[in-house]
Design a protein around this motif. Sequence first.
Motif, PDB file in Angstrom:
ATOM      1  N   SER B  41      76.459  19.372  51.512  1.00 48.72           N
ATOM      2  CA  SER B  41      76.087  19.072  52.719  1.00 48.72           C
ATOM      3  C   SER B  41      74.472  19.702  52.950  1.00 48.72           C
ATOM      4  O   SER B  41      73.624  18.834  53.774  1.00 48.72           O
ATOM      5  CB  SER B  41      77.096  19.759  54.033  1.00 48.72           C
ATOM      6  OG  SER B  41      78.331  19.129  53.953  1.00 48.72           O
ATOM      7  N   GLN B  85      79.275  15.500  58.517  1.00 48.71           N
ATOM      8  CA  GLN B  85      80.668  15.543  57.960  1.00 48.71           C
ATOM      9  C   GLN B  85      81.606  15.649  59.148  1.00 48.71           C
ATOM     10  O   GLN B  85      82.658  15.149  59.077  1.00 48.71           O
ATOM     11  CB  GLN B  85      80.726  16.813  57.318  1.00 48.71           C
ATOM     12  CG  GLN B  85      82.099  17.023  56.504  1.00 48.71           C
ATOM     13  CD  GLN B  85      81.860  18.407  55.499  1.00 48.71           C
ATOM     14  OE1 GLN B  85      80.809  18.860  55.286  1.00 48.71           O
ATOM     15  NE2 GLN B  85      82.696  18.591  55.066  1.00 48.71           N
ATOM     16  N   ASP B 162      77.959  11.854  54.656  1.00 48.28           N
ATOM     17  CA  ASP B 162      78.726  13.324  54.190  1.00 48.28           C
ATOM     18  C   ASP B 162      80.275  12.724  54.293  1.00 48.28           C
ATOM     19  O   ASP B 162      80.650  13.054  55.356  1.00 48.28           O
ATOM     20  CB  ASP B 162      78.173  14.292  55.260  1.00 48.28           C
ATOM     21  CG  ASP B 162      78.470  15.624  54.420  1.00 48.28           C
ATOM     22  OD1 ASP B 162      79.303  15.691  53.708  1.00 48.28           O
ATOM     23  OD2 ASP B 162      77.820  16.464  54.899  1.00 48.28           O
ATOM     24  N   GLU B 163      80.783  12.593  53.264  1.00 48.37           N
ATOM     25  CA  GLU B 163      82.215  12.280  53.173  1.00 48.37           C
ATOM     26  C   GLU B 163      82.674  11.392  54.147  1.00 48.37           C
ATOM     27  O   GLU B 163      83.391  11.736  55.158  1.00 48.37           O
ATOM     28  CB  GLU B 163      83.072  13.548  53.467  1.00 48.37           C
ATOM     29  CG  GLU B 163      82.594  14.626  52.652  1.00 48.37           C
ATOM     30  CD  GLU B 163      83.528  16.158  52.293  1.00 48.37           C
ATOM     31  OE1 GLU B 163      84.589  16.057  53.087  1.00 48.37           O
ATOM     32  OE2 GLU B 163      82.969  16.967  51.792  1.00 48.37           O
TER      33      GLU B 163
END
Lengths: 259, 248
Positions: B41, B85, B162-163
Amino acid sequence: MNGPTATVERIGRIVLENVEELGRILLLFLSALSWMVRPPLKLHHILKQMEFVGVKSIFVVVLTGTFTGMVMALQGYHGFRMFAAESLVGSTVALGMTRELGPVLTSLMVTARAGSAMAAELGTMRVTEQIDALAVMAVNPVKHLIVPRLIAGVLMVPLLTVVSDFMGILGGYFVGVHILNINSGAFMKNIFKYVTLGDIYNGLAKAACFGLLMSLIGCYKGFNTRGGAEGVGRATTEAVVLASISILVSDYILTAIMF
Amino acid sequence: MIQLVDIHKSFGKQKVLDGLNLTVEEGKTTVIIGRSGGGKSVLLKHIIGLIRPDRGQVLVDGEDITLLNDKDLNEVRKKFGMLFQEAALFDSMNVAENVAFPLREHTKMSNEEIMDIVRNRLNAVGLSDVEEKMPSELSGGMRKRVGLARALAMQPQIILFDEPTTGLDPVMTEAINQLIIETQRAFNLTCVVISHDIQSVFEIGHRVAMLYEGRIIEYGTPEEVRASRNPVMVQFLAGSIEGPIQIL
Ligand SMILES: Nc1ncnc2c1ncn2[C@@H]1O[C@H](COP(=O)(O)OP(=O)(O)OP(=O)(O)O)[C@@H](O)[C@H]1O
Ligand SMILES: [Mg+2]
């Protein structure tokens, strides 16, 4: 290291930290100023903050203003009666409110209500990355979040002070004339005799400074929050304490300059 | 094209990125994998200037964004979309206003046009009838998908994810992967995706980069990476406890 050296070192560090923080607050203010003059400013953001800082504080401000005026009249009466000068109660209340208590009490109340909320709101936005999300979407967080709050603080605290001044004098009048039986004509005559427009303007100028301090410190503490819910709580407390102290200290300085 | 050149970043005593080099090719999807807490991240935030490196350059189309002031950085960021995220939705706005936010800020579209796009993007991530809900009323996976819809709203050239599929069920994971693949192809986007889901990695990635101990230790096509003999890579892909990656 021990003894005096360690103490000196600790004091030095505390001083340095505070100077550094002061510098950072100043930098934030300058950055906000530079974004303030760059169009477009979103009017509805400013109005929303003005509503929050101003309209929603009216009740507490009316309450504090009224009771302060009432208690001043009560205290003043017992003092002035010794010199048979009861009719001066009105002008004492009016001078005290417009010059000093109106601006200071109003801004302290607004700090407790709105300054703390600014720190908590921006702090939460910081720790949940909402401020980063703004930046990523090419919206400058200082311009979007801080500028409207500063404008609202500078404009609304003086307006609330007007309300507070008025309510204080009204409260003083009520206690003086209706409870303590001071002659209503003399009460009013002395107000107009001793209170000048300058007193009122200076009081409002102070209020504008306090409004700026309140919102600037609230925003600064919120903006620089670190570390989750605990951090938000800490930022909020620090904002209220620092803003209140700054208001009181700057009140002395401004008073020394103005009157 | 995005180039990260010799990036160093520490938080206090903790060194997170240690001379990292990575080139993100234009019009391709690059997937970054690596252990939890390894700095993925942080790496992504360097690309968009949210974190400045202690040392090193971040070149976006040849321009070093670490040297830009707020105003110029703002201009560069208009090329980007980003999914955080934790989604980072604005909790003072409802879902529709969250997705509409970049459009309201940067375009002169009418309210109807904006709402059309909002509905379209929400449908694309498998959400309907949530426009009026507040972020706090959504599940984690729903929030993530609203974040995805918001990142796609402006049709940026470069998107950082992010994910995107962490916390979603298998069917929804597949749907989001397909969405990323289709959008990337349709607009020839440059995508950077962080993922822990090995299957997704090889499905959506044109390039895969493995972040380990602050550097990219393995980079290549999915086939190349899968064939790697690097013990770290082998252990990571196998998900085994034995190997150079220490649990503690
Ligand atoms: N703002 C920050 N301040 C201090 N330390 C930070 C900060 N951001 C990240 N870190 C540290 O940097 C390291 C890498 O964090 P990062 O969030 O990049 O991990 P990650 O690879 O994304 O992990 P995950 O897969 O679990 O999301 C962590 O050890 C974290 O503690
Ligand atoms: Mg992460």
